[in-house]
Structure formats: structure tokens, C-alpha cells
Design a protein around this motif. Structure first.
Motif, mmCIF file in Angstrom:
data_model
loop_
_atom_site.group_PDB
_atom_site.id
_atom_site.type_symbol
_atom_site.label_atom_id
_atom_site.label_comp_id
_atom_site.label_asym_id
_atom_site.label_seq_id
_atom_site.Cartn_x
_atom_site.Cartn_y
_atom_site.Cartn_z
ATOM 1 N N ILE A 1 -1.592 -2.296 -5.555
ATOM 2 C CA ILE A 1 -0.918 -1.382 -4.636
ATOM 3 C C ILE A 1 -0.124 -2.191 -3.615
ATOM 4 O O ILE A 1 -0.310 -3.411 -3.488
ATOM 5 N N SER A 2 0.716 -1.512 -2.887
ATOM 6 C CA SER A 2 1.439 -2.118 -1.771
ATOM 7 C C SER A 2 0.484 -2.762 -0.774
ATOM 8 O O SER A 2 -0.514 -2.172 -0.377
ATOM 9 N N ARG A 3 0.788 -3.988 -0.355
ATOM 10 C CA ARG A 3 -0.005 -4.643 0.683
ATOM 11 C C ARG A 3 0.047 -3.830 1.978
ATOM 12 O O ARG A 3 -0.950 -3.708 2.699
ATOM 13 N N GLY A 4 1.203 -3.262 2.279
ATOM 14 C CA GLY A 4 1.332 -2.455 3.479
ATOM 15 C C GLY A 4 0.415 -1.253 3.475
ATOM 16 O O GLY A 4 -0.087 -0.834 4.523
ATOM 17 N N ALA A 5 0.171 -0.681 2.280
ATOM 18 C CA ALA A 5 -0.744 0.454 2.172
ATOM 19 C C ALA A 5 -2.195 0.000 2.249
ATOM 20 O O ALA A 5 -3.041 0.667 2.856
ATOM 21 N N GLN A 6 -2.504 -1.151 1.658
ATOM 22 C CA GLN A 6 -3.894 -1.638 1.622
ATOM 23 C C GLN A 6 -4.401 -2.072 2.980
ATOM 24 O O GLN A 6 -5.593 -1.918 3.286
ATOM 25 N N ILE A 7 -3.542 -2.550 3.824
ATOM 26 C CA ILE A 7 -3.968 -3.209 5.053
ATOM 27 C C ILE A 7 -4.735 -2.286 5.989
ATOM 28 O O ILE A 7 -5.506 -2.731 6.833
ATOM 29 N N THR A 8 -4.573 -0.986 5.840
ATOM 30 C CA THR A 8 -5.281 -0.028 6.705
ATOM 31 C C THR A 8 -6.580 0.477 6.071
ATOM 32 O O THR A 8 -7.189 1.411 6.592
ATOM 33 N N HIS A 9 -7.022 -0.138 4.983
ATOM 34 C CA HIS A 9 -8.243 0.287 4.290
ATOM 35 C C HIS A 9 -9.252 -0.865 4.292
ATOM 36 O O HIS A 9 -9.263 -1.701 3.380
ATOM 37 N N PRO A 10 -10.136 -0.931 5.266
ATOM 38 C CA PRO A 10 -11.050 -2.078 5.406
ATOM 39 C C PRO A 10 -12.075 -2.213 4.289
ATOM 40 O O PRO A 10 -12.632 -3.304 4.103
ATOM 41 N N LYS A 11 -12.334 -1.153 3.524
ATOM 42 C CA LYS A 11 -13.292 -1.249 2.423
ATOM 43 C C LYS A 11 -12.678 -1.860 1.166
ATOM 44 O O LYS A 11 -13.383 -2.130 0.194
ATOM 45 N N VAL A 12 -11.387 -2.078 1.208
ATOM 46 C CA VAL A 12 -10.659 -2.612 0.054
ATOM 47 C C VAL A 12 -10.204 -4.033 0.379
ATOM 48 O O VAL A 12 -9.589 -4.267 1.420
ATOM 49 N N LYS A 13 -10.520 -4.980 -0.503
ATOM 50 C CA LYS A 13 -10.086 -6.366 -0.262
ATOM 51 C C LYS A 13 -9.038 -6.780 -1.280
ATOM 52 O O LYS A 13 -8.931 -6.219 -2.379
ATOM 53 N N VAL A 14 -8.280 -7.783 -0.904
ATOM 54 C CA VAL A 14 -7.211 -8.317 -1.741
ATOM 55 C C VAL A 14 -7.720 -9.546 -2.488
ATOM 56 O O VAL A 14 -8.410 -10.396 -1.920
#
Length: 267
Positions: free
Chosen positions: A198-211
Motif C-alpha cells: 500500500i501507499s506509505r502515506g496511507a500506512q504511516i497512520t496505522h501503528p498496528k501495521v509495520k513496513v
């Protein structure tokens, strides 16, 4: 490889059929109809739209959908301006559509924060999403089942991942979501071992999801291999309220918000 539809897909389709309109600080003055790619909207939420309305007095009539749907709405004069994370086709350009790139967004590979995997190579990533890997131990991880979650085939995220990572080969999946950003909800709710992009910009606001690091690099690094371009799309050269919107998004204030969300502004 099992190909079952993610449960929220049904609700997403119904939701979009009923039109996913989001009111954004409506004012008594001018109104701009804006059809936003789900990834672009999730990357910025309503923050920049609120800022735009506060600065200009122009209210936003917002519709959120896939890039393809947003561009279609512009072609049909159902919106004044659209955003998209995929390139315009030649046919769309022939109809007078104009893409204005404003942000370079890393295409992040994501998993639940409890998944004990932190890094992959590009080759391992391709093996995962080609359906050739059923367990994380096959790519150096723990003895844990792999669950593939992907955005719908018509989304910009899917098209960009298929082109850049899979080299135009099919992307396999266990669960598919209708809109690209629903993969974040899926990763948060599924057991450890689920993986998506997914977009990094979208992921950054989801703390339960890591990159997951790719080839030792993280999204935003100069040598990170996978990016997608965020574009504003207009019919012809922007004018009136559309030009005001484009100018705001590409202004110093707009660029500061892009950087804050882990993306790179296009100069």
C-alpha cells in the motif's frame, strides 16, 4: 493458491454504489467537486482539504474511489478534478485529460507488527506474491503460514505493484479488498503472517501495521526500489477553482504536508 474475496469487499461495493461522499467543511461560497483516489485520500485524510477550505473559502464535495473510477468520473463531467496513482492512458490523454504529478509515494510492503519478519529481497517478494511460497520459513522467516492480501485489480496500487514488482506477472492472493486502503484494515484484523502492499502515506497512520524492508532499504530511502506517483488530473489546463486547488496542493504548505506523511513532493 486460494482466491477468496475478503469479507469487507461486499460492504465496500455497497458503500461505493451508494456513493462514498465525505463532507469537508462546506461553506456558503464556491464548491469544488473532487474525486480522490483512495490511496491519495488515506495518505492525507481530510487534513489538507480542511486547510484548503480554510485558506480559500472553497468547499470540497468529495468522492473517494479507485484511481480508475476517479478518472472515469472526470471524463464523464461528474467531477471537476481527480487524483490518481496510475499513469493516464493514451486514450485518456486524447480526451484532453492532463496529469499533474505532486508527490512521489513509496509503495510499501506491509504486515502486522506482530509478524516476526522485518526484511525481504525483491526476489523473495516476487516469490511470495507469485504464490510459490506458503510459509515464511521458505524465505528465511519463522514457521508461519503466509496470507496474501491484495487491493482490487482495478486499483492503482495493484497495477503499480504488478508492473514494478511482478514485472507484469499475475499477483496471487488469499484475500482481495475492493479499495486499496482496505488492505490496512485486513492486515490489522488478520493473524500474524498476512502480508500486503500500500501507499506509505496511507500506512504511516496505522501503528498496528509495520513496513518490511526491501533489499535492505525502507520506504523513503533514496535507493528504495518501488514508488508510485500521486497525480492531480484535470480536463485541459486547470482554471478557476481547479487552478486554485492545484496551486494549493503544489504550494509550500502542501509540500510540507507531503513530507510529514513520509512522501516526497514533486518539484
Amino acid at each position: 493458491m486460494k482466491k477468496s474475496m475478503f469479507a469487507s469487499c461486499v460492504m465496500s461495493i455497497l458503500f461505493l454504489v451508494l456513493s462514498f461522499y465525505v463532507p469537508v467543511n462546506a461553506s456558503a461560497g464556491q464548491t469544488l467537486r473532487y474525486s480522490a483516489s483512495a490511496q491519495v485520500f488515506e495518505g492525507f485524510d481530510s487534513a489538507r482539504l480542511d486547510m484548503f477550505t480554510q485558506d480559500t473559502g472553497i468547499a470540497i464535495d468529495l468522492f473517494v474511489a479507485s484511481s480508475q473510477s476517479c478518472v472515469y468520473r472526470l471524463l464523464q463531467d461528474m467531477t471537476d478534478v481527480a487524483s490518481s496513482v496510475r499513469p493516464l492512458s493514451q486514450r485518456e490523454k486524447d480526451f484532453g485529460l492532463n496529469a499533474i504529478p505532486f508527490a512521489k509515494d513509496p509503495l510499501a510492503v506491509i504486515t502486522h507488527k506482530s509478524t516476526p519478519v522485518d526484511a525481504l529481497t525483491t526476489e523473495q517478494l516476487q516469490s511470495l506474491f507469485s504464490g510459490n511460497v506458503a510459509n515464511w520459513k521458505e524465505v528465511g522467516g519463522p514457521d508461519l503460514a503466509v496470507t496474501l492480501v491484495v487491493p482490487g485489480e482495478q486499483t492503482g496500487a495493484h497495477k503499480n505493484f504488478r508492473r514494478q514488482v511482478m514485472r507484469h506477472n499475475d499477483v496471487q492472493y488469499d484475500y482481495m479488498t475492493y479499495t486499496s486502503t482496505r488492505v490496512l484494515e485486513a492486515i490489522e484484523s488478520l493473524p500474524a503472517g498476512a502480508v500486503s502492499f500500500i501507499s506509505r502515506g496511507a500506512q504511516i497512520t496505522h501503528p498496528k501495521v509495520k513496513v518490511i524492508l526491501i533489499d535492505g532499504t525502507k520506504p523513503g530511502d533514496a535507493d528504495y526500489p518501488f514508488y508510485q506517483m500521486f497525480n492531480l488530473v484535470t480536463k485541459g489546463e486547470p482554471a478557476g477553482t481547479v487552478k486554485t486547488f492545484v496551486d494549493f496542493i503544489t504550494s509550500d504548505k502542501g509540500k510540507a504536508l507531503i513530507l510529514e506523511r513520509g512522501m516526497l513532493p514533486v518539484e
